[in-house]
Every structure is written in C-alpha cells, then in structure tokens.
Design a protein around this motif. Structure first.
Motif, PDB file in Angstrom:
ATOM      1  N   LEU A 194       0.894  -0.862  -0.094  1.00 13.75           N
ATOM      2  CA  LEU A 194       0.063   0.046  -0.397  1.00 13.75           C
ATOM      3  C   LEU A 194       0.745   1.407  -0.094  1.00 13.75           C
ATOM      4  CD1 LEU A 194      -1.976  -1.714   2.975  1.00 13.75           C
ATOM      5  CD2 LEU A 194      -3.091  -0.316   0.293  1.00 13.75           C
ATOM      6  N   ASP A 195       0.347   2.117  -1.048  1.00 11.09           N
ATOM      7  CA  ASP A 195       1.506   3.745  -1.075  1.00 11.09           C
ATOM      8  C   ASP A 195       0.681   4.057  -0.221  1.00 11.09           C
ATOM      9  OD1 ASP A 195       1.811   6.046  -1.991  1.00 11.09           O
ATOM     10  OD2 ASP A 195       2.755   5.463  -3.175  1.00 11.09           O
ATOM     11  N   ARG A 196       2.011   4.440   0.664  1.00  8.97           N
ATOM     12  CA  ARG A 196       2.239   5.078   2.157  1.00  8.97           C
ATOM     13  C   ARG A 196       1.176   6.392   2.279  1.00  8.97           C
ATOM     14  NH1 ARG A 196       4.779   8.872   5.138  1.00  8.97           N
ATOM     15  NH2 ARG A 196       6.839   9.139   3.554  1.00  8.97           N
ATOM     16  N   GLU A 197       1.671   7.411   1.091  1.00  2.44           N
ATOM     17  CA  GLU A 197       0.801   8.647   1.021  1.00  2.44           C
ATOM     18  C   GLU A 197      -0.483   8.451   0.959  1.00  2.44           C
ATOM     19  OE1 GLU A 197       3.121  11.339  -1.479  1.00  2.44           O
ATOM     20  OE2 GLU A 197       4.883  11.443  -0.293  1.00  2.44           O
ATOM     21  N   LYS A 198      -0.626   7.708  -0.192  1.00  6.39           N
ATOM     22  CA  LYS A 198      -1.865   8.212  -0.675  1.00  6.39           C
ATOM     23  C   LYS A 198      -2.685   6.844   0.148  1.00  6.39           C
ATOM     24  CE  LYS A 198      -1.573   6.790  -5.888  1.00  6.39           C
ATOM     25  NZ  LYS A 198      -1.491   5.773  -6.896  1.00  6.39           N
ATOM     26  N   LEU A 199      -2.335   5.927   1.378  1.00  8.96           N
ATOM     27  CA  LEU A 199      -3.294   5.293   2.508  1.00  8.96           C
ATOM     28  C   LEU A 199      -2.946   7.008   3.015  1.00  8.96           C
ATOM     29  CD1 LEU A 199      -4.289   2.942   3.978  1.00  8.96           C
ATOM     30  CD2 LEU A 199      -2.228   2.331   4.777  1.00  8.96           C
ATOM     31  N   SER A 200      -2.165   7.211   3.583  1.00 11.91           N
ATOM     32  CA  SER A 200      -2.783   8.333   5.050  1.00 11.91           C
ATOM     33  C   SER A 200      -3.242   9.328   3.996  1.00 11.91           C
ATOM     34  CB  SER A 200      -1.314   9.549   4.803  1.00 11.91           C
ATOM     35  OG  SER A 200       0.053   8.428   5.377  1.00 11.91           O
ATOM     36  N   ARG A 201      -3.839   9.309   2.979  1.00 14.44           N
ATOM     37  CA  ARG A 201      -4.682  10.503   2.268  1.00 14.44           C
ATOM     38  C   ARG A 201      -5.835  10.298   2.420  1.00 14.44           C
ATOM     39  NH1 ARG A 201      -0.847  12.241  -2.131  1.00 14.44           N
ATOM     40  NH2 ARG A 201      -1.907  10.581  -3.054  1.00 14.44           N
ATOM     41  N   ALA A 202      -5.848   8.968   2.584  1.00 17.74           N
ATOM     42  CA  ALA A 202      -7.473   7.858   2.537  1.00 17.74           C
ATOM     43  C   ALA A 202      -7.652   8.226   3.993  1.00 17.74           C
ATOM     44  CB  ALA A 202      -7.606   6.818   1.429  1.00 17.74           C
ATOM     45  N   CYS A 203      -7.035   8.000   4.745  1.00 14.89           N
ATOM     46  CA  CYS A 203      -7.791   7.934   5.615  1.00 14.89           C
ATOM     47  C   CYS A 203      -7.545   9.377   6.439  1.00 14.89           C
ATOM     48  CB  CYS A 203      -6.527   7.662   6.871  1.00 14.89           C
ATOM     49  SG  CYS A 203      -5.943   5.355   6.860  1.00 14.89           S
ATOM     50  N   ALA A 204      -6.644  10.193   6.292  1.00 12.71           N
ATOM     51  CA  ALA A 204      -7.194  11.695   6.460  1.00 12.71           C
ATOM     52  C   ALA A 204      -8.709  12.067   6.346  1.00 12.71           C
ATOM     53  CB  ALA A 204      -6.233  12.558   5.637  1.00 12.71           C
ATOM     54  N   GLU A 205      -9.423  12.029   4.514  1.00 15.52           N
ATOM     55  CA  GLU A 205     -10.984  11.706   4.399  1.00 15.52           C
ATOM     56  C   GLU A 205     -11.912  10.801   4.848  1.00 15.52           C
ATOM     57  OE1 GLU A 205      -9.516  11.508  -0.274  1.00 15.52           O
ATOM     58  OE2 GLU A 205      -8.965  12.597  -0.702  1.00 15.52           O
TER      59      GLU A 205
END
Length: 240
Positions: A194-205
């Motif tokens: 899992l791409d760390r930045e993409k997962l972080s953005r998904a969690c932020a949203e």
C-alpha cells in the motif's frame, strides 16, 4: 392483571413491536454487515404488521420493500468486497485464525471503504532476498504479508522473523521516520503493498477508515512489542 400486549395494541401489533425493537438494536451496532441484516429483518416485520393491519397501508409496505432492496444491494456489495479482500490477502485478514481485533476492524468498514483499500493495494511476489525496507532509508510502502516469510535485520544482525498475516513498515506509516531495520524475503514472499502517501490521504478523508487502519496497526505493534520483550527477557536461573 396488566397485559402489556393489550396495552400496546394487542397481538396484531406484535410484528411492529419486534420490528421497531430490532431497528433500535441496529442503531447500536458498529458492524456494518450485521447492521444491514438487522435492518432488513426489522423492515420485514414492519411489512407483516402493515399487511395484518388492513386498510390503506400500501404506502408503508412499498417504501419498506424499497428500503429492503437498497439494504440487500449494499449487503451484496459488502459481501463481494470482503470476498475480494479475502482473495487478495489469501484469507489472512478475514479468514479462520485471523486476529480478532483485525477482524473487528475490517468488519467496521463498508463496501466502499474495503474497495478503497483494495484499490490502493498492489499484490507482489518477491524472490528470496528481495528487500521490503532498508535500514536508515525512507519507507514509501506499507506491506501486508500474505504468504512466505521475511527476516528483520538491525545493524546486519537478525532480530526477528515475520510470517503471513504480519505487517512491514507500519512504524514509518504512523510516524514518517526512516526504516529502523532492514526487512528481506527469506523465501518466496507474497505481499500486498500500500502506497504510504495514498493510504495516509485516504485515512485523512475518512475517519472510520483511519480508525480501522490504526486499530489494526496498533494491534500489530503491540504483538511485536510483546515478542521483542520476551526475546529480551533475561533467562531465569534454574535451581541447582
């Protein structure tokens, strides 16, 4: 003697009471799967009540049928999403023997959120010796091992072994710091990356997705901490 059924409408109103009780119980559920199941049963009891009551109650019956169909559709989508997640993780995340905290976290997600995790993930098969993280270097991917084993090296010394159902890179995902150890495949290894930045953005949203992901990661870190403490415990002298 006080008759609660007569007081609240008699036996003909019993399906309505059962339906509303089930509806009330569903409001306390966090498991999306069982919440939708309970809603469907609740609406079905209300349809029975409307049918038994007589009169022009077709409006209520039709709308309850519509609500049942909507919940049934979302339930089917949820089941399909979880099957896809089970296939992607080879049953490690939701299957028999999986960690109960992991299962509870996954069950709190709806089909859209599970679909988002699947969309963010990429499945890889790695040859023995292939690196997942390198000590002192940034970690761009968060891994979930679905098959095989990996070795953890700190300062070139083996400190742990990882197997199917464990994570790699979760500390870097939470903190953004560089890798504290090198992790390499010790045999043929299959992972979901899992791409760390993409997962972080998904969690932020999505707060609920974030809560589930962090619950799973926190549990994984707790298990690793317990294992590390056990390895570091001094041997108790045996009586002569």
């Amino acid at each position: 003697m006080f008759d609660i059924l007569e007081t609240f409408g008699g036996w003909y109103d019993l399906p309505a009471h059962i339906g509303y009780v089930l509806f009330a119980v569903s409001l306390f559920l966090t498991n999306i799967f069982w919440l939708r199941i309970l809603l469907i049963i609740s609406l079905a009891f209300q349809i029975v009540y409307f049918a038994m009551s007589g009169g022009a109650l077709y409006t209520g019956i039709v709308w309850n049928v519509v609500f049942i169909l909507i919940n049934a559709y979302r339930l089917m989508a949820l089941v399909q999403a979880r099957r896809a997640l089970g296939r992607a993780t080879r049953g490690q995340l939701l299957g028999a023997g999986a960690d109960e905290v992991v299962i509870d976290a996954a069950n709190s997600l709806d089909d859209n959120q599970i679909g988002e995790l699947i969309r963010l993930g990429e499945v890889y098969d790695l040859a023995p010796g292939a690196p997942l993280t390198t000590e002192g270097e940034p970690v761009d991917w968060f891994y979930f091992i679905t098959a095989g084993h990996a070795v953890v090296l700190a300062g070139g010394v083996e400190v742990a072994r990882l197997h199917a159902g464990e994570f790699v890179g979760e500390v870097s995902f939470l903190t953004g710091i560089v890798a504290s150890a090198t992790v390499r495949a010790s045999d043929r290894l299959s992972v979901i990356a899992l791409d760390r930045e993409k997962l972080s953005r998904a969690c932020a949203e999505d707060a609920r997705l974030s809560a589930a992901v962090h619950q799973v990661i926190g549990n994984a870190l707790a298990r690793k901490l317990v294992a590390a403490n056990r390895r570091g415990m001094p041997r108790v002298p045996q009586p002569a």
